[in-house]
Design a protein around this motif. Structure first.
Motif, PDB file in Angstrom:
ATOM      1  N   HIS A 161       3.878   5.928  -5.509  1.00 38.85           N
ATOM      2  CA  HIS A 161       3.999   6.106  -6.836  1.00 38.85           C
ATOM      3  C   HIS A 161       2.730   7.133  -7.482  1.00 38.85           C
ATOM      4  CE1 HIS A 161       2.584   5.137 -11.037  1.00 38.85           C
ATOM      5  NE2 HIS A 161       4.031   5.075 -11.244  1.00 38.85           N
ATOM      6  N   ASP A 162       1.566   7.037  -6.610  1.00 41.61           N
ATOM      7  CA  ASP A 162       0.647   7.913  -7.263  1.00 41.61           C
ATOM      8  C   ASP A 162       0.657   9.212  -6.659  1.00 41.61           C
ATOM      9  OD1 ASP A 162      -0.520   5.661  -8.231  1.00 41.61           O
ATOM     10  OD2 ASP A 162      -1.809   5.247  -6.589  1.00 41.61           O
ATOM     11  N   ASN A 163       1.461   9.527  -5.383  1.00 41.69           N
ATOM     12  CA  ASN A 163       1.359  10.909  -4.850  1.00 41.69           C
ATOM     13  C   ASN A 163       2.757  11.390  -4.490  1.00 41.69           C
ATOM     14  OD1 ASN A 163      -1.498  11.208  -3.845  1.00 41.69           O
ATOM     15  ND2 ASN A 163      -1.228   9.251  -3.109  1.00 41.69           N
ATOM     16  N   VAL A 207       4.656  11.496  -8.369  1.00 34.44           N
ATOM     17  CA  VAL A 207       4.129  12.339  -9.034  1.00 34.44           C
ATOM     18  C   VAL A 207       4.297  13.764  -9.041  1.00 34.44           C
ATOM     19  CG1 VAL A 207       1.839  13.313 -10.077  1.00 34.44           C
ATOM     20  CG2 VAL A 207       2.197  10.967  -9.862  1.00 34.44           C
ATOM     21  N   ALA A 208       4.573  14.034  -7.451  1.00 33.19           N
ATOM     22  CA  ALA A 208       4.828  15.599  -7.140  1.00 33.19           C
ATOM     23  C   ALA A 208       6.208  15.726  -7.366  1.00 33.19           C
ATOM     24  CB  ALA A 208       4.425  15.640  -5.705  1.00 33.19           C
ATOM     25  N   HIS A 209       7.068  14.762  -7.227  1.00 33.61           N
ATOM     26  CA  HIS A 209       8.561  14.991  -7.465  1.00 33.61           C
ATOM     27  C   HIS A 209       9.290  14.529  -8.660  1.00 33.61           C
ATOM     28  CE1 HIS A 209       7.623  15.670  -3.280  1.00 33.61           C
ATOM     29  NE2 HIS A 209       8.693  16.569  -3.077  1.00 33.61           N
ATOM     30  N   ARG A 210       8.354  14.290  -9.883  1.00 31.80           N
ATOM     31  CA  ARG A 210       8.779  13.387 -10.892  1.00 31.80           C
ATOM     32  C   ARG A 210       9.982  14.148 -11.594  1.00 31.80           C
ATOM     33  NH1 ARG A 210       5.827  10.390 -14.233  1.00 31.80           N
ATOM     34  NH2 ARG A 210       3.852  10.811 -13.298  1.00 31.80           N
ATOM     35  N   ALA A 244       0.647  -1.285  -0.139  1.00 36.79           N
ATOM     36  CA  ALA A 244       0.041  -0.152  -0.064  1.00 36.79           C
ATOM     37  C   ALA A 244       0.728   1.364  -0.080  1.00 36.79           C
ATOM     38  CB  ALA A 244      -0.884   0.018   1.125  1.00 36.79           C
ATOM     39  N   GLY A 245       2.042   1.273   0.784  1.00 35.50           N
ATOM     40  CA  GLY A 245       2.895   2.163   0.613  1.00 35.50           C
ATOM     41  C   GLY A 245       3.677   2.451  -0.576  1.00 35.50           C
ATOM     42  N   LEU A 246       3.760   1.476  -1.275  1.00 35.41           N
ATOM     43  CA  LEU A 246       4.383   1.431  -2.696  1.00 35.41           C
ATOM     44  C   LEU A 246       3.475   2.263  -3.718  1.00 35.41           C
ATOM     45  CD1 LEU A 246       6.209  -1.926  -3.116  1.00 35.41           C
ATOM     46  CD2 LEU A 246       7.217   0.128  -2.815  1.00 35.41           C
ATOM     47  N   ASN A 247       2.239   1.652  -3.478  1.00 34.60           N
ATOM     48  CA  ASN A 247       1.166   2.538  -4.291  1.00 34.60           C
ATOM     49  C   ASN A 247       1.172   4.053  -3.898  1.00 34.60           C
ATOM     50  OD1 ASN A 247       0.840   0.276  -5.905  1.00 34.60           O
ATOM     51  ND2 ASN A 247      -0.860  -0.335  -4.222  1.00 34.60           N
TER      52      ASN A 247
END
Length: 237
Positions: A14-16, A19-22, A8-11
């Motif tokens: 990845h999702d937050n 994305v914010a630090h791409r 759950a932490g991995l997801n």
């Protein structure tokens, strides 16, 4: 189950966070340029990036049981390879050896006979690579409580690793030329404080604004004199 929480932490990452630090991760994909080699314990309570508030790419980390660095040539393991790569390939300028309070490895070291049957690999690791710390503590600190001995062992172990680092050719060369600095730290879990070894006063002090680097014992304050003597010893042709 714990592994479900990890997934759950991995997801979540990845999702937050990702994305914010791409842009940061795009930059990191082209190479690394860490600022510090951070050597610490495998203990799950120690997070180098958390306690230093560093970002991915800032630290090159080596972790093992007891934050131990075997002397050069004694043990052909990942520690030696990591040190050489960090200093020679990545150009690291600062090396931190960071022990911590309540260290299970150091507690085991002080009662090492009890480990032989239950954890033979841990026993061999500590017996072979941390005996100098154990002997120093047991020979010189009689009459102390178990908790006092543990604190002393944690501190002395960090200082022993600084000495062991100085046996590595790449470390010794960079120290001689002033391109590298060593630091001895202790992280106190219960207070969040970090204590650095102040060689001028031979004690660990709370780290606030000053770095307290450990001086090169062979060069130290005499570096200018040694360089001057070396120049004078050259006979002009």
């Amino acid at each position: 189950m714990p592994i479900k929480r990890i997934i759950a932490g991995l997801n979540e990452f990845h999702d937050n966070y990702f994305v914010a630090h791409r842009e940061l991760f795009e930059h990191l994909s082209h190479g690394q340029n860490p600022e510090v080699l951070f050597i610490t314990c495998s203990d799950s309570r120690i997070d180098p990036f958390l306690i230093t508030q560093s970002q991915p790419g800032d630290l090159f980390v080596i972790r093992n049981v007891g934050n131990i660095i075997p002397p050069y040539g004694r043990f052909n393991g990942g520690e030696a390879a990591g040190i050489e790569y960090a200093v020679e390939a990545l150009g690291i300028k600062d090396v931190v050896v960071c022990g911590h309070s309540h260290c299970g490895a150091m507690r085991g070291l002080l009662q090492i006979g009890n480990l032989a049957q239950q954890m033979p690999s841990v026993y061999e690791w500590l017996r072979y690579h941390a005996e100098s710390t154990r002997r120093l503590v047991m020979d010189n600190y009689q009459g102390y409580s178990n908790e006092q001995l543990l604190k002393i062992a944690i501190e002395q172990n960090v200082l022993t690793q600084i000495e062991n680092l100085e046996t590595y050719p790449v470390i010794r060369s960079k120290l001689h030329s002033g391109q590298l600095t060593l630091h001895a730290w202790i992280y106190e879990i219960e207070s969040g404080g970090v204590f650095a070894y102040d060689a001028d006063n031979s004690q660990f002090k709370i780290l606030e604004n000053r770095p307290f680097p450990v001086p090169n014992p062979l060069i130290g304050v005499h570096s200018c004199d040694l360089k001057s003597a070396a120049k004078q010893s050259v006979v002009p042709t």
